[in-house]
Design a protein around this motif. Sequence first.
Motif, PDB file in Angstrom:
ATOM      1  N   SER A 152       0.825  -1.201   0.000  1.00 66.98           N
ATOM      2  CA  SER A 152       0.000   0.000   0.000  1.00 66.98           C
ATOM      3  C   SER A 152       0.862   1.255   0.000  1.00 66.98           C
ATOM      4  O   SER A 152       0.616   2.198  -0.768  1.00 66.98           O
ATOM      5  N   LEU A 153       1.877   1.279   0.844  1.00 72.48           N
ATOM      6  CA  LEU A 153       2.749   2.455   0.943  1.00 72.48           C
ATOM      7  C   LEU A 153       3.557   2.673  -0.325  1.00 72.48           C
ATOM      8  O   LEU A 153       3.767   3.817  -0.754  1.00 72.48           O
ATOM      9  N   SER A 154       4.005   1.592  -0.934  1.00 73.91           N
ATOM     10  CA  SER A 154       4.762   1.713  -2.187  1.00 73.91           C
ATOM     11  C   SER A 154       3.905   2.314  -3.290  1.00 73.91           C
ATOM     12  O   SER A 154       4.374   3.141  -4.080  1.00 73.91           O
ATOM     13  N   ALA A 155       2.636   1.912  -3.351  1.00 72.47           N
ATOM     14  CA  ALA A 155       1.729   2.455  -4.358  1.00 72.47           C
ATOM     15  C   ALA A 155       1.511   3.953  -4.138  1.00 72.47           C
ATOM     16  O   ALA A 155       1.451   4.728  -5.103  1.00 72.47           O
ATOM     17  N   ARG A 207       4.613  -1.453  12.822  1.00 71.27           N
ATOM     18  CA  ARG A 207       5.378  -0.211  12.992  1.00 71.27           C
ATOM     19  C   ARG A 207       6.724  -0.286  12.282  1.00 71.27           C
ATOM     20  O   ARG A 207       7.149   0.670  11.607  1.00 71.27           O
ATOM     21  N   ASP A 208       7.410  -1.416  12.418  1.00 72.19           N
ATOM     22  CA  ASP A 208       8.710  -1.583  11.787  1.00 72.19           C
ATOM     23  C   ASP A 208       8.602  -1.571  10.266  1.00 72.19           C
ATOM     24  O   ASP A 208       9.452  -1.002   9.574  1.00 72.19           O
ATOM     25  N   VAL A 209       7.549  -2.207   9.751  1.00 73.88           N
ATOM     26  CA  VAL A 209       7.341  -2.236   8.297  1.00 73.88           C
ATOM     27  C   VAL A 209       7.133  -0.821   7.780  1.00 73.88           C
ATOM     28  O   VAL A 209       7.697  -0.422   6.753  1.00 73.88           O
ATOM     29  N   ALA A 210       6.337  -0.040   8.483  1.00 71.62           N
ATOM     30  CA  ALA A 210       6.066   1.340   8.056  1.00 71.62           C
ATOM     31  C   ALA A 210       7.342   2.174   8.052  1.00 71.62           C
ATOM     32  O   ALA A 210       7.611   2.927   7.110  1.00 71.62           O
ATOM     33  N   GLY A 246      10.901   4.552   3.026  1.00 68.90           N
ATOM     34  CA  GLY A 246      11.452   5.896   3.074  1.00 68.90           C
ATOM     35  C   GLY A 246      10.406   6.992   2.989  1.00 68.90           C
ATOM     36  O   GLY A 246       9.483   6.926   2.176  1.00 68.90           O
ATOM     37  N   GLY A 247      10.538   8.000   3.861  1.00 71.42           N
ATOM     38  CA  GLY A 247       9.646   9.147   3.830  1.00 71.42           C
ATOM     39  C   GLY A 247       8.350   8.980   4.593  1.00 71.42           C
ATOM     40  O   GLY A 247       7.539   9.907   4.647  1.00 71.42           O
TER      41      GLY A 247
END
Length: 250
Positions: free
Chosen positions: A19-22, A52-55, A59-60
């Motif tokens: 999700s974050l990469s998208a 939390r660690d995954v988030a 980066g950013g």
Amino acid sequence: MKISFVVPAYNEEVLLSRSLSAIRDEIGRVGLKLGEEAEIIVVNNASTDHTRDVALSVGGVQVVDEPRKGLVQARWTGFESSTGMLIANIDADTVIPPGWLAEVLRQFARSETLVGLSGPYIYYGVPRKVNMVVACYYRLAWLAYIFNHYILNVGAMLQGGNFVVKRSAMLKLGNPDLRFSFYGEDTDMANRLSKVGTVKFTFRLPAQSSGRRLVGEGVFTIGLRYTMNFFWATFRKKPFTEEWQDIREA
């Protein structure tokens, strides 16, 4: 027009990075600078895994902790930590496609009265026929919204996990109704925003989301439950269902 992406996450270590990469990819596509013109805030909502660690590994991404478990609590904590004029609420199992952010910016640029924008889900991890049923459900829901809004003069429609709101409108809403901790929270938000400005649901803004709940609880059961909560939130101002089952990937 700075945009803040708020991503509530409870035990989402498996799906969160996708999700974050998208989101990062979309920010790059429209030429915004992450950290200046756009920000990504993950709300670690009482997770007991490595969410939390995954988030933090992306980066950013900023992480804020919300120990009170609940979707509404997490969304508002993210909003309070955000700085953008637009707040994009994206669930941790949701993947926005190419063109999503460009459409959001276009819609808000063309209408000063627009305060809320949303689109449908297309589910991954389910048979094609399930998405055909879901597509029919969305169209029936949209017709119900049209009737309620233009005939009865009540209500609006948002898809939780795939919607964008204006900060200025959110500031006028006051404190959230914590009874809507999960089911009906998007309808409650839509109804409250509609008193401030225009709330729009468009099929031009789809996003992909995990079909795990449809698989785990059944398409008919979920459809009925969301329908009842839509009408309860619209006409009775409270959720029909106050408890929910957490379904996560192993």
